[in-house]
Design a protein around this motif. Structure first.
Motif, PDB file in Angstrom:
ATOM      1  N   GLY A  19      -3.640   9.769   0.343  1.00  0.00           N
ATOM      2  CA  GLY A  19      -4.109  11.144   0.440  1.00  0.00           C
ATOM      3  C   GLY A  19      -4.276  11.866  -0.883  1.00  0.00           C
ATOM      4  N   ASP A  20      -3.419  11.605  -1.833  1.00  0.00           N
ATOM      5  CA  ASP A  20      -3.420  12.328  -3.100  1.00  0.00           C
ATOM      6  C   ASP A  20      -4.507  11.786  -4.028  1.00  0.00           C
ATOM      7  OD1 ASP A  20      -2.736  13.804  -5.351  1.00  0.00           O
ATOM      8  OD2 ASP A  20      -1.000  12.557  -5.846  1.00  0.00           O
ATOM      9  N   PRO A  21      -5.435  12.649  -4.464  1.00  0.00           N
ATOM     10  CA  PRO A  21      -6.522  12.185  -5.340  1.00  0.00           C
ATOM     11  C   PRO A  21      -6.029  11.541  -6.645  1.00  0.00           C
ATOM     12  CG  PRO A  21      -7.005  14.368  -4.493  1.00  0.00           C
ATOM     13  CD  PRO A  21      -5.598  14.049  -4.088  1.00  0.00           C
ATOM     14  N   ALA A  22      -4.966  12.065  -7.213  1.00  0.00           N
ATOM     15  CA  ALA A  22      -4.441  11.483  -8.454  1.00  0.00           C
ATOM     16  C   ALA A  22      -3.919  10.072  -8.198  1.00  0.00           C
ATOM     17  CB  ALA A  22      -3.343  12.365  -9.036  1.00  0.00           C
ATOM     18  N   ARG A  23      -3.254   9.887  -7.080  1.00  0.00           N
ATOM     19  CA  ARG A  23      -2.741   8.552  -6.743  1.00  0.00           C
ATOM     20  C   ARG A  23      -3.882   7.595  -6.438  1.00  0.00           C
ATOM     21  NH1 ARG A  23       2.548  10.304  -3.270  1.00  0.00           N
ATOM     22  NH2 ARG A  23       3.757  10.952  -5.068  1.00  0.00           N
ATOM     23  N   LYS A  24      -4.942   8.096  -5.793  1.00  0.00           N
ATOM     24  CA  LYS A  24      -6.114   7.255  -5.551  1.00  0.00           C
ATOM     25  C   LYS A  24      -6.669   6.749  -6.875  1.00  0.00           C
ATOM     26  CE  LYS A  24      -7.866   9.160  -1.272  1.00  0.00           C
ATOM     27  NZ  LYS A  24      -9.056   9.179  -0.459  1.00  0.00           N
ATOM     28  N   ALA A  25      -6.761   7.642  -7.850  1.00  0.00           N
ATOM     29  CA  ALA A  25      -7.289   7.260  -9.159  1.00  0.00           C
ATOM     30  C   ALA A  25      -6.385   6.229  -9.829  1.00  0.00           C
ATOM     31  CB  ALA A  25      -7.438   8.492 -10.040  1.00  0.00           C
ATOM     32  N   GLU A  26      -5.064   6.427  -9.751  1.00  0.00           N
ATOM     33  CA  GLU A  26      -4.126   5.475 -10.345  1.00  0.00           C
ATOM     34  C   GLU A  26      -4.285   4.087  -9.718  1.00  0.00           C
ATOM     35  OE1 GLU A  26      -0.345   7.268  -9.599  1.00  0.00           O
ATOM     36  OE2 GLU A  26      -0.477   8.601 -11.328  1.00  0.00           O
ATOM     37  N   MET A  27      -4.417   4.061  -8.402  1.00  0.00           N
ATOM     38  CA  MET A  27      -4.572   2.779  -7.717  1.00  0.00           C
ATOM     39  C   MET A  27      -5.898   2.124  -8.084  1.00  0.00           C
ATOM     40  SD  MET A  27      -2.990   3.736  -3.985  1.00  0.00           S
ATOM     41  CE  MET A  27      -3.231   2.109  -3.301  1.00  0.00           C
ATOM     42  N   ALA A  28      -6.956   2.918  -8.137  1.00  0.00           N
ATOM     43  CA  ALA A  28      -8.267   2.365  -8.494  1.00  0.00           C
ATOM     44  C   ALA A  28      -8.239   1.777  -9.894  1.00  0.00           C
ATOM     45  CB  ALA A  28      -9.337   3.447  -8.382  1.00  0.00           C
ATOM     46  N   ILE A  29      -7.604   2.470 -10.820  1.00  0.00           N
ATOM     47  CA  ILE A  29      -7.486   1.962 -12.190  1.00  0.00           C
ATOM     48  C   ILE A  29      -6.688   0.661 -12.198  1.00  0.00           C
ATOM     49  CG2 ILE A  29      -6.420   2.390 -14.436  1.00  0.00           C
ATOM     50  CD1 ILE A  29      -7.224   5.379 -13.987  1.00  0.00           C
ATOM     51  N   GLN A  59      -6.462   0.573   1.090  1.00  0.00           N
ATOM     52  CA  GLN A  59      -5.278   1.208   0.515  1.00  0.00           C
ATOM     53  C   GLN A  59      -5.659   2.499  -0.202  1.00  0.00           C
ATOM     54  OE1 GLN A  59      -3.865  -2.034  -1.903  1.00  0.00           O
ATOM     55  NE2 GLN A  59      -2.304  -2.590  -0.427  1.00  0.00           N
ATOM     56  N   ILE A  60      -6.734   2.448  -0.952  1.00  0.00           N
ATOM     57  CA  ILE A  60      -7.173   3.638  -1.684  1.00  0.00           C
ATOM     58  C   ILE A  60      -7.608   4.723  -0.708  1.00  0.00           C
ATOM     59  CG2 ILE A  60      -8.923   4.546  -3.265  1.00  0.00           C
ATOM     60  CD1 ILE A  60      -8.736   1.804  -4.738  1.00  0.00           C
ATOM     61  N   ALA A  63       0.828  -1.193   0.000  1.00  0.00           N
ATOM     62  CA  ALA A  63       0.000   0.000   0.000  1.00  0.00           C
ATOM     63  C   ALA A  63       0.856   1.233   0.000  1.00  0.00           C
ATOM     64  CB  ALA A  63      -0.922   0.007   1.220  1.00  0.00           C
ATOM     65  N   GLY A  64       2.099   1.091   0.244  1.00  0.00           N
ATOM     66  CA  GLY A  64       2.996   2.211   0.220  1.00  0.00           C
ATOM     67  C   GLY A  64       3.101   2.813  -1.168  1.00  0.00           C
ATOM     68  N   PHE A  65       2.251   2.380  -2.089  1.00  0.00           N
ATOM     69  CA  PHE A  65       2.247   2.948  -3.425  1.00  0.00           C
ATOM     70  C   PHE A  65       2.144   4.468  -3.331  1.00  0.00           C
ATOM     71  CE2 PHE A  65      -0.312  -1.006  -4.693  1.00  0.00           C
ATOM     72  CZ  PHE A  65       0.822  -1.771  -4.743  1.00  0.00           C
ATOM     73  N   ALA A  66       1.322   4.921  -2.401  1.00  0.00           N
ATOM     74  CA  ALA A  66       1.099   6.355  -2.257  1.00  0.00           C
ATOM     75  C   ALA A  66       2.383   7.060  -1.858  1.00  0.00           C
ATOM     76  CB  ALA A  66       0.021   6.611  -1.220  1.00  0.00           C
ATOM     77  N   ASP A  67       3.253   6.358  -1.154  1.00  0.00           N
ATOM     78  CA  ASP A  67       4.471   6.976  -0.663  1.00  0.00           C
ATOM     79  C   ASP A  67       5.651   6.803  -1.610  1.00  0.00           C
ATOM     80  OD1 ASP A  67       3.097   7.667   1.652  1.00  0.00           O
ATOM     81  OD2 ASP A  67       3.594   5.763   2.609  1.00  0.00           O
ATOM     82  N   VAL A  68       5.544   5.906  -2.571  1.00  0.00           N
ATOM     83  CA  VAL A  68       6.700   5.620  -3.427  1.00  0.00           C
ATOM     84  C   VAL A  68       6.391   5.822  -4.904  1.00  0.00           C
ATOM     85  CG1 VAL A  68       7.813   4.043  -1.832  1.00  0.00           C
ATOM     86  CG2 VAL A  68       6.143   3.164  -3.445  1.00  0.00           C
ATOM     87  N   GLY A  69       5.508   6.711  -5.221  1.00  0.00           N
ATOM     88  CA  GLY A  69       5.284   6.988  -6.627  1.00  0.00           C
ATOM     89  C   GLY A  69       3.845   6.892  -7.061  1.00  0.00           C
ATOM     90  N   GLY A  70       2.978   6.368  -6.251  1.00  0.00           N
ATOM     91  CA  GLY A  70       1.562   6.404  -6.549  1.00  0.00           C
ATOM     92  C   GLY A  70       0.981   5.210  -7.259  1.00  0.00           C
ATOM     93  N   THR A  71       1.771   4.428  -7.952  1.00  0.00           N
ATOM     94  CA  THR A  71       1.202   3.279  -8.644  1.00  0.00           C
ATOM     95  C   THR A  71       1.990   2.027  -8.279  1.00  0.00           C
ATOM     96  OG1 THR A  71       2.595   3.694 -10.561  1.00  0.00           O
ATOM     97  CG2 THR A  71       0.367   4.583 -10.634  1.00  0.00           C
ATOM     98  N   PRO A  72       1.327   0.905  -8.306  1.00  0.00           N
ATOM     99  CA  PRO A  72       2.030  -0.349  -8.038  1.00  0.00           C
ATOM    100  C   PRO A  72       3.041  -0.628  -9.139  1.00  0.00           C
ATOM    101  CG  PRO A  72      -0.352  -0.628  -7.993  1.00  0.00           C
ATOM    102  CD  PRO A  72      -0.078   0.729  -8.532  1.00  0.00           C
TER     103      PRO A  72
END
Length: 92
Positions: free
Chosen positions: A57-67, A52-53, A18-27
């Motif tokens: 915190g970042d809306p753009a990263r949330k969208a990337e993860m959801a996609i 995880q989503i 889940a650290g995607f948000a902290d290390v670039g936003g996408t898996p």
């Protein structure tokens, strides 16, 4: 009982990639959580993805993860269809 399950899911989500948000936003490319609709962990896995989503915190990263998670669902569906597990495919 329910509080314990929720706590366990939150802890698992924090330990998962889940650290995607902290290390670039996408898996990472090709990353898969490792659970499929025919797994007993399917429901827990979906809950972890949602957590995880939410924790991102970042809306753009949330969208990337959801996609990404939706793409994983498509891959899960395809794998279940190829394996002839149509009822499991409908869960994805």
């Amino acid at each position: 009982m329910m509080k314990g399950m929720v706590l366990a899911l939150v802890l698992l989500s924090l330990m998962a990639p889940a650290g995607f948000a902290d290390v670039g936003g996408t898996p990472p490319a090709g990353w898969s959580p490792g659970w499929n609709p025919d797994s007993p962990l399917w429901g827990a896995g979906l809950a972890i993805e949602r957590i995880q989503i939410v924790l991102t915190g970042d809306p753009a990263r949330k969208a990337e993860m959801a996609i990404h998670f939706r793409e994983v669902r498509l891959n899960n569906t395809e794998a279940m269809v190829k394996a002839g597990k149509l009822s499991e495919a409908s869960k994805a």
